[in-house]
Design an enzyme around this catalytic site. Structure first.
Site, PDB file in Angstrom:
ATOM      1  N   TRP A  98      -0.943   4.459   0.311  1.00 28.96           N
ATOM      2  CA  TRP A  98      -1.996   3.471   0.102  1.00 28.96           C
ATOM      3  C   TRP A  98      -3.254   4.311  -0.134  1.00 28.96           C
ATOM      4  O   TRP A  98      -3.758   4.944   0.783  1.00 28.96           O
ATOM      5  CB  TRP A  98      -2.127   2.596   1.337  1.00 28.96           C
ATOM      6  CG  TRP A  98      -3.103   1.466   1.203  1.00 28.96           C
ATOM      7  CD1 TRP A  98      -2.868   0.228   0.675  1.00 28.96           C
ATOM      8  CD2 TRP A  98      -4.476   1.451   1.667  1.00 28.96           C
ATOM      9  NE1 TRP A  98      -4.005  -0.544   0.768  1.00 28.96           N
ATOM     10  CE2 TRP A  98      -4.997   0.167   1.364  1.00 28.96           C
ATOM     11  CE3 TRP A  98      -5.306   2.386   2.285  1.00 28.96           C
ATOM     12  CZ2 TRP A  98      -6.304  -0.189   1.668  1.00 28.96           C
ATOM     13  CZ3 TRP A  98      -6.607   2.025   2.590  1.00 28.96           C
ATOM     14  CH2 TRP A  98      -7.088   0.737   2.275  1.00 28.96           C
TER      15      TRP A  98
ATOM     16  N   GLU B 221      -6.482 -13.331   0.508  1.00 25.18           N
ATOM     17  CA  GLU B 221      -5.619 -12.148   0.605  1.00 25.18           C
ATOM     18  C   GLU B 221      -4.411 -12.207  -0.316  1.00 25.18           C
ATOM     19  O   GLU B 221      -4.070 -11.225  -0.950  1.00 25.18           O
ATOM     20  CB  GLU B 221      -5.038 -12.050   2.022  1.00 25.18           C
ATOM     21  CG  GLU B 221      -5.906 -11.451   3.053  1.00 25.18           C
ATOM     22  CD  GLU B 221      -5.181 -11.420   4.382  1.00 25.18           C
ATOM     23  OE1 GLU B 221      -4.838 -12.484   4.928  1.00 25.18           O
ATOM     24  OE2 GLU B 221      -4.923 -10.324   4.865  1.00 25.18           O
TER      25      GLU B 221
HETATM   26  C1  F6R Z   1      -5.157 -10.563   7.647  1.00 35.23           C
HETATM   27  C2  F6R Z   1      -4.803  -9.317   8.250  1.00 35.23           C
HETATM   28  C3  F6R Z   1      -5.881  -8.346   8.593  1.00 35.23           C
HETATM   29  C4  F6R Z   1      -5.655  -7.839  10.023  1.00 35.23           C
HETATM   30  C5  F6R Z   1      -6.670  -6.734  10.366  1.00 35.23           C
HETATM   31  C6  F6R Z   1      -6.491  -6.264  11.800  1.00 35.23           C
HETATM   32  O1  F6R Z   1      -4.037 -11.319   7.330  1.00 35.23           O
HETATM   33  O2  F6R Z   1      -3.655  -9.051   8.495  1.00 35.23           O
HETATM   34  O3  F6R Z   1      -7.139  -8.914   8.456  1.00 35.23           O
HETATM   35  O4  F6R Z   1      -5.782  -8.918  10.897  1.00 35.23           O
HETATM   36  O5  F6R Z   1      -6.488  -5.655   9.495  1.00 35.23           O
HETATM   37  O6  F6R Z   1      -5.220  -5.773  12.026  1.00 35.23           O
HETATM   38  P1  F6R Z   1      -4.614  -5.645  13.476  1.00 35.23           P
HETATM   39  O7  F6R Z   1      -4.501  -7.002  14.054  1.00 35.23           O
HETATM   40  O8  F6R Z   1      -3.283  -4.988  13.268  1.00 35.23           O
HETATM   41  O9  F6R Z   1      -5.562  -4.785  14.256  1.00 35.23           O
END
Ligand code: F6R
Length: 608
Positions: A74, A488
């Site tokens: 990525w 998204e």
């Molecule tokens: C939206 C999404 C992102 C995550 C964000 C935090 O669908 O998946 O906005 O919520 O990158 O990720 P975590 O919860 O893994 O810290």
């Protein structure tokens, strides 16, 4: 973000690494590559695009090797080109490196190396690591890695091989996830257990700055000060089936439909319906600190931040405990008023989000008590926090978070119930809330039955360029989450607003091409939201309303109505977000988008 897989052992490493990369493709997916070690020579294959393309390239060559490291990328430094794809090698071609993370001082390191004549072939920060290791190498790879990394500032998960030590993979991490796994005469390294679960459930979590060495005869680990460490082997309890699609067209749809179960799992053994309270084993000993803290914070990113907003509203409304919500990425840089009398909750699905980890570090530096609400067991955030609650949602593969969100809110609801009862909520009210929570899985099931109707509505709006989501109170974060989900995965611009704010600006956008999603359950703001809908209709906007089952009044003004069962404000956000998840899913499918792997996104954002 990027995914890493490495294998050493009795079998051909190539198919193992390729399969592992395919399981990690959801993390990052613009290019990929593999370095394979043969006794005399190291082989490299890379492609821009999917792992399946790399696989067919390798199949043509019938390559076989007992040692390999692979990567799915990525992009952070440099576009997704062949040159920038990992693995990166040193100038002499002897060192190969796969990397997840960001080397913050790569530019000055690169300039220094270039001025001494080193020639780089990519724009990446990773190639600098290969160069430094090559420079530091005097016959022992782990020593060279240690020396090289002493010059590096930043975050990394790394797997490295060297042509002069063909039976060795060295791996290490700092701030980015990396695990090793032990099989039957075979050993693995990966940035995520999903990559190697097919082969082994015996996992070793590598600590920050620890070095792991994999050889055909075993795995050894050294501490950050180079002492040998005896690492515990953890047994993974979830199955591969849990990370497969199970008959659904996409992981996201499977995950949306699994919510009756995942919400139940988040509550299981925690909700105490006989006494109208909850018990959260992981943080029960912290409840006193939470009650008596001078300040409470939730810190998180994206969808998890939306869960935090709901947590804040519930803490304040029901437990009457003041609380703040901070974007993790801002928390660290805005001198927050956090001290030893503060409790900071980090919320994260992956448990690996770099911004959230940085916020945790900031809170710790300020001596706050730091707790976690996480999904991934053994993740960095789970390990970096003093105590915490797992949401038990199981692996979430779709990049857009769905089931993790509802499980986060479920855990926050349980916590609120616990605190509220201690702060004086009556047993009667506690019993009513517990009962409503118990009914949640059944009510979610009821909402999911409207999927076909939502799919039909999605067809009518799939060509929209903008969407507005409106909600009030606890449904405002739900509106934000609905808008985030849509943008998204369908790439339609969408915004969430508190409904009454519409007249302070966004109303200017409304015309017949603007769909509005209005969250309008029959709660105390119902009449006000109806007026907002009237205002939209008067300007020819098209309205998809989310309303309480049996509400016929709203049918007369909205273009479409999606129903949810009657709910307390405690359980409303969980029910209301489900039709919005489905709406974005079906709109994205209708537009032919890659729902599980939307462009430019990554499942766990391990760079700041
Ligand atoms: C939206 C999404 C992102 C995550 C964000 C935090 O669908 O998946 O906005 O919520 O990158 O990720 P975590 O919860 O893994 O810290």
């Amino acid at each position: 973000m990027c995914g890493i897989v490495g294998y050493i052992g009795k079998n051909n490493a190539v198919p193992v690494v390729i399969q592992g990369l395919q399981r990690l493709e959801y993390r990052g997916y613009d290019s990929c590559g593999i370095a394979m070690m043969h006794p005399e020579i190291m082989n490299l294959e890379k492609v821009t695009g999917k792992v399946s393309e790399l696989q067919s390239q390798l199949a043509q060559q019938k390559t076989s090797s007992p040692v390999a490291i692979g990567h799915t990328r990525w992009a952070t430094h440099g576009p997704p080109t062949f040159q920038n794809a990992h693995p990166h090698t040193s100038q002499d071609g002897k060192v190969a490196v796969v990397h997840n993370g960001i080397i913050e001082n790569y530019k000055s390191l690169k300039d220094g190396l270039e001025s001494s004549g080193y020639v780089f072939s990519s724009e990446t920060d990773t190639e600098v690591i290969a160069a430094l290791i090559s420079k530091a190498y005097h016959g022992n790879l782990e020593e060279a890695v240690r020396e090289a990394l002493s010059h590096v500032v930043g975050a990394y998960g790394l797997a490295i091989i060297h042509q002069d030590e063909p039976e060795k993979i060295v791996c290490t991490r700092k701030g980015a996830p990396l695990i090793m796994a032990v099989g039957d005469d075979e050993f693995f390294v990966a940035s995520d257990v999903a990559a190697i679960l097919h082969y082994s459930k015996d996992v070793i979590y590598l600590g920050n700055e620890e070095i792991g060495i994999l050889t055909p005869s075993g795995v050894t680990t050294y501490s950050e000060t180079d002492e040998p460490v005896d690492k515990k082997i953890h047994k993974i309890t979830f199955n591969l089936e849990e990370i497969e699609k199970g008959g659904y067209e996409h992981f996201m749809l499977k995950e949306i439909f699994s919510q009756p179960q995942t919400i139940y799992d988040a509550m299981r053994g925690r909700l105490q319906p006989e006494t109208g309270t909850a018990f959260l084993g992981g943080i029960d000993h912290m409840i006193g600190s939470l009650l008596h803290a001078d300040q409470r914070y939730f810190t998180a990113c994206g969808t998890s931040w939306h869960a935090g907003l709901i947590g804040e509203m519930m803490f304040e409304q029901f437990a009457r405990l003041p609380c703040e919500v901070e974007y993790a990425s801002e928390f660290r840089y805005r001198e927050p008023l956090v001290d030893a009398k503060s409790v900071v909750f980090a919320i994260s699905q992956s448990g690996e989000t770099a911004d959230t980890l940085a916020a945790i570090q900031e809170a710790k530096n300020r001596e706050a008590t730091v707790l976690g609400i996480c999904n991934v067991v053994g993740s960095s955030i789970a390990r970096e926090t003093e105590a915490g609650v797992y949401i038990h949602a199981g692996p979430e593969i779709g990049v857009a978070s769905t089931k993790a969100f509802t499980s986060q809110v479920t855990v926050l609801s349980l916590l609120t119930l616990k605190l509220a009862r201690l702060m004086g909520m009556s047993k009667e009210d506690g019993l009513e809330i517990s009962q409503a929570m118990q009914q949640l899985p059944e009510n979610v099931e009821w909402v999911l039955k409207q999927a076909d109707q939502i799919a039909e509505i999605a067809k009518l709006y799939a060509d929209a360029s903008n969407f507005l989501y409106l909600g009030r109170g606890v449904n405002f974060p739900v509106a934000l989450e609905g808008a985030l989900k849509l943008k998204e995965i369908s790439y339609i611009h969408a915004e969430g607003y508190p409904a009454a704010e519409m007249k302070h600006g966004p109303i200017a956008l409304i015309d017949k091409s603007m769909p509005i999603v209005a969250i309008a359950p029959q709660d105390r703001t119902y009449d006000k939201i109806l007026s907002n809908i009237e205002e939209v209709k008067a300007r020819h906007g098209r309205v998809i309303a989310l309303a309480t089952e049996g509400d016929t009044r709203i049918k007369e003004i909205a273009d479409h109505v999606l129903y949810v069962p009657p709910a307390l404000s405690f359980t409303a956000p969980i029910l209301n977000v489900i039709p919005l998840q489905l709406l974005s899913y079906y709109v994205a499918v209708e537009r032919g988008c890659n729902v599980d792997q939307p462009r430019n996104l990554a499942k766990s954002v391990t760079v700041e």
